[in-house]
Design an enzyme around this catalytic site. Structure first.
Site, PDB file in Angstrom:
ATOM      1  N   HIS A 136       0.814  -1.227   0.000  1.00 48.34           N
ATOM      2  CA  HIS A 136       0.000   0.000   0.000  1.00 48.34           C
ATOM      3  C   HIS A 136       0.848   1.278   0.000  1.00 48.34           C
ATOM      4  O   HIS A 136       0.318   2.365  -0.216  1.00 48.34           O
ATOM      5  CB  HIS A 136      -0.937   0.028   1.206  1.00 48.34           C
ATOM      6  CG  HIS A 136      -2.023  -1.009   1.167  1.00 48.34           C
ATOM      7  ND1 HIS A 136      -2.908  -1.127   0.111  1.00 48.34           N
ATOM      8  CD2 HIS A 136      -2.352  -2.004   2.040  1.00 48.34           C
ATOM      9  CE1 HIS A 136      -3.746  -2.128   0.361  1.00 48.34           C
ATOM     10  NE2 HIS A 136      -3.420  -2.680   1.513  1.00 48.34           N
ATOM     11  N   ASP A 162      -2.839 -10.318  -2.818  1.00 46.15           N
ATOM     12  CA  ASP A 162      -3.441  -9.902  -1.549  1.00 46.15           C
ATOM     13  C   ASP A 162      -4.924  -9.582  -1.783  1.00 46.15           C
ATOM     14  O   ASP A 162      -5.315  -9.204  -2.887  1.00 46.15           O
ATOM     15  CB  ASP A 162      -2.702  -8.661  -1.031  1.00 46.15           C
ATOM     16  CG  ASP A 162      -3.075  -8.274   0.391  1.00 46.15           C
ATOM     17  OD1 ASP A 162      -2.307  -8.619   1.306  1.00 46.15           O
ATOM     18  OD2 ASP A 162      -4.131  -7.622   0.585  1.00 46.15           O
ATOM     19  N   ASP A 188      -4.977 -12.692   3.047  1.00 48.84           N
ATOM     20  CA  ASP A 188      -6.256 -12.235   3.606  1.00 48.84           C
ATOM     21  C   ASP A 188      -7.442 -12.576   2.705  1.00 48.84           C
ATOM     22  O   ASP A 188      -8.571 -12.155   2.959  1.00 48.84           O
ATOM     23  CB  ASP A 188      -6.237 -10.740   3.968  1.00 48.84           C
ATOM     24  CG  ASP A 188      -5.399  -9.890   3.030  1.00 48.84           C
ATOM     25  OD1 ASP A 188      -5.007 -10.395   1.959  1.00 48.84           O
ATOM     26  OD2 ASP A 188      -5.144  -8.715   3.353  1.00 48.84           O
ATOM     27  N   HIS A 243      -6.451  -7.068  -0.808  1.00 41.52           N
ATOM     28  CA  HIS A 243      -6.577  -5.631  -1.086  1.00 41.52           C
ATOM     29  C   HIS A 243      -5.728  -5.244  -2.292  1.00 41.52           C
ATOM     30  O   HIS A 243      -4.646  -5.790  -2.505  1.00 41.52           O
ATOM     31  CB  HIS A 243      -6.116  -4.824   0.136  1.00 41.52           C
ATOM     32  CG  HIS A 243      -6.848  -5.171   1.396  1.00 41.52           C
ATOM     33  ND1 HIS A 243      -6.340  -6.057   2.323  1.00 41.52           N
ATOM     34  CD2 HIS A 243      -8.050  -4.762   1.863  1.00 41.52           C
ATOM     35  CE1 HIS A 243      -7.204  -6.177   3.327  1.00 41.52           C
ATOM     36  NE2 HIS A 243      -8.246  -5.407   3.067  1.00 41.52           N
TER      37      HIS A 243
HETATM   38 ZN   LIG Z   1      -4.490  -7.061   2.410  1.00 44.89          ZN
END
Ligand SMILES: [Zn+2]
Length: 343
Positions: free
Chosen positions: A161, A196, A285, A198
Site C-alpha cells: 500500500h 493480496d 487475507d 486488497h
Molecule cells: Zn491485504
C-alpha cells in the site's frame, strides 16, 4: 526455497488501530510473521536466512527522499511534541482539497501529508522494522538475480500500500516495488503479481507510467473494499506505461472457482508481458476466516494457488503482505510455497 527473515520486525508492535470509526485491537501483529516462520521450519521448505544490509540507494529508486527521511525521524518528533506517554504517531488531519501541502511543516502537518490513512501508526520500532523489511525483500531479489529459482521474503511490516511519497494501509516502505526496481536496474524485466485481498495501490502508483515493469492485481473491488480510491478495472497505466497495468477486482464472497478464473487472466497477462522474473505480493487475507476480509478461499486452495503461479516457469520472488487469521496464517502461507515448489 530460501526464506529471508529478520527478528527486527518484532520491534514494530502496534497495539491498536483506528478502524470502522473506533479504536480496535491491531491486526497487523508480530505473531503473523512468527507463525509463518515456524511453519516453514516444520515443513522444511528450505533454509531461513538473515538478510544482507543494503544501503538506501535501492529504496530511493522508488521512494521520495522526503518520505524516507520523515519515516526515520517521525517518532522522535512526535515524542518531542506529545511526550513519552503518546506511544504512536497517528495523523489526525490531511491536506485534502483546498488545503496546502504540509511536507515541510510541523509533525502534524508532515504526518498528514505523508500518510493517506489513520491505520498505520509510527511507533518507536517502526522505522527499524520497515528499513529491515526492505533488506529482506532486496536479499530475496538478489538471491533470485544470482540464480535461485525462487525465494521468499518474509517481510513485515507489509509494503504494497505504500507509494512513492505516501504511506498507509499498515505499510511504510514498498518492499516488493523496491525489489522489482532492484531487478529492473540489474537489467531484468519484472512483472509484479499481487494476490493480496486488497489492491496494491502503492505498487501500482510507483510503476503506473512505466512500460518496463508490469503490475497486475487480483483483489476485492475497491467499490466496497480498502484502499477505496484505487484498484478499479479501468486503470491500465499512463503514458508510456499504458497497457502495463491490469486490475481484476472481484466481488465479496469470491470462492476459489471465481478466484481461479481471474487468476487465469492475470497469469495470461503476465505471460504476454514476457517477464524475466516474477514478484508475487503474497497476501493471505483472501482466506475464508480472515477477520478483515470477505473472500472464501480455503486452506487447500493455497496449494492450488502456488501450483498455478509455478505455471509461469519464471524465477519468482515472494514477499509477505497481508493476512490476519493468525491461527491459519502459517499453514496457508506455506501451502502457497509448497504448491509452487511441488508443481
Ligand atoms: Zn491485504
Amino acid at each position: 526455497m530460501k526464506t529471508f527473515y529478520s527478528p527486527i520486525h518484532l520491534e514494530h508492535d502496534p497495539q491498536v488501530q483506528f478502524e470502522g470509526g473506533q479504536l480496535q485491537p491491531a491486526v497487523e501483529l508480530p505473531v503473523r510473521a512468527e507463525r509463518v516462520k515456524a511453519e516453514i521450519g516444520v515443513r522444511r521448505i528450505g533454509p531461513i536466512l538473515p538478510p544482507t544490509a543494503f544501503d538506501d540507494a535501492p529504496i530511493l529508486r522508488v521512494h521520495d527522499a522526503g518520505l524516507v527521511e520523515f519515516l526515520g525521524e517521525a517518532f522522535d518528533e512526535w515524542i518531542k511534541r506529545y511526550g513519552k506517554n503518546s506511544p504512536a504517531a497517528i495523523p489526525s488531519a490531511w491536506p485534502a482539497h483546498g488545503l496546502r501541502d504540509g511536507r515541510h511543516g510541523d509533525i502534524e502537518a508532515r504526518l498528514g501529508s505523508y500518510a493517506f490513512s489513520s491505520d498505520t501508526p509510527i511507533l518507536r520500532g517502526t522505522w527499524a522494522a520497515s528499513r529491515e523489511a526492505a533488506n529482506v525483500a532486496l536479499s530475496a531479489a538478489e538471491a533470485v538475480r544470482a540464480g535461485e529459482k525462487a525465494a521468499f521474503a518474509l517481510t513485515r511490516p507489509p509494503g504494497h500500500h505504500a507509494a512513492g511519497d505516501v504511506f498507509g494501509g499498515f505499510c511504510y516502505l514498498n518492499n516488493i516495488a523496491i525489489a522489482a526496481q532492484y531487478l529492473a536496474d540489474a537489467g531484468l524485466r519484472p512483472a509484479v503479481l499481487d494476490v493480496d485481498y486488497h489492491h496494491g495501490n502503492g505498487t501500482q502508483s510507483i510503476f503506473y507510467s512505466r512500460p518496463d515493469v508490469f503490475f497486475c492485481s487480483v483483489h476485492a473491488d475497491p467499490a466496497f473494499a480498502y484502499p477505496h480510491f484505487l484498484g478499479f478495472a479501468d486503470e491500465h497505466g499512463d503514458g508510456a506505461g499504458e497497457g502495463a497495468n491490469l486490475n481484476l477486482p472481484l466481488p465479496a464472497g469470491t470462492d476459489w472457482t471465481r478466484y481461479d478464473e481471474a487468476l487465469g487472466h492475470a497469469l495470461a497477462a503476465v505471460k504476454a508481458f514476457g517477464p524475466d522474473v516474477v514478484l508475487v505480493s503474497l497476501g493471505l487475507d483472501t482466506y475464508i476466516e480472515d477477520p478483515i476480509a470477505s473472500f472464501r478461499l480455503k486452506a487447500a486452495d493455497y496449494l492450488r494457488l502456488g501450483a498455478r503461479l509455478a505455471e509461469l516457469h519464471k524465477p519468482t520472488v515472494f514477499t509477505f503482505e497481508g493476512g490476519y487469521c493468525v491461527e491459519a496464517l502459517g499453514e496457508i502461507a506455506v501451502n502457497v510455497l509448497e504448491g509452487f515448489q511441488g508443481a
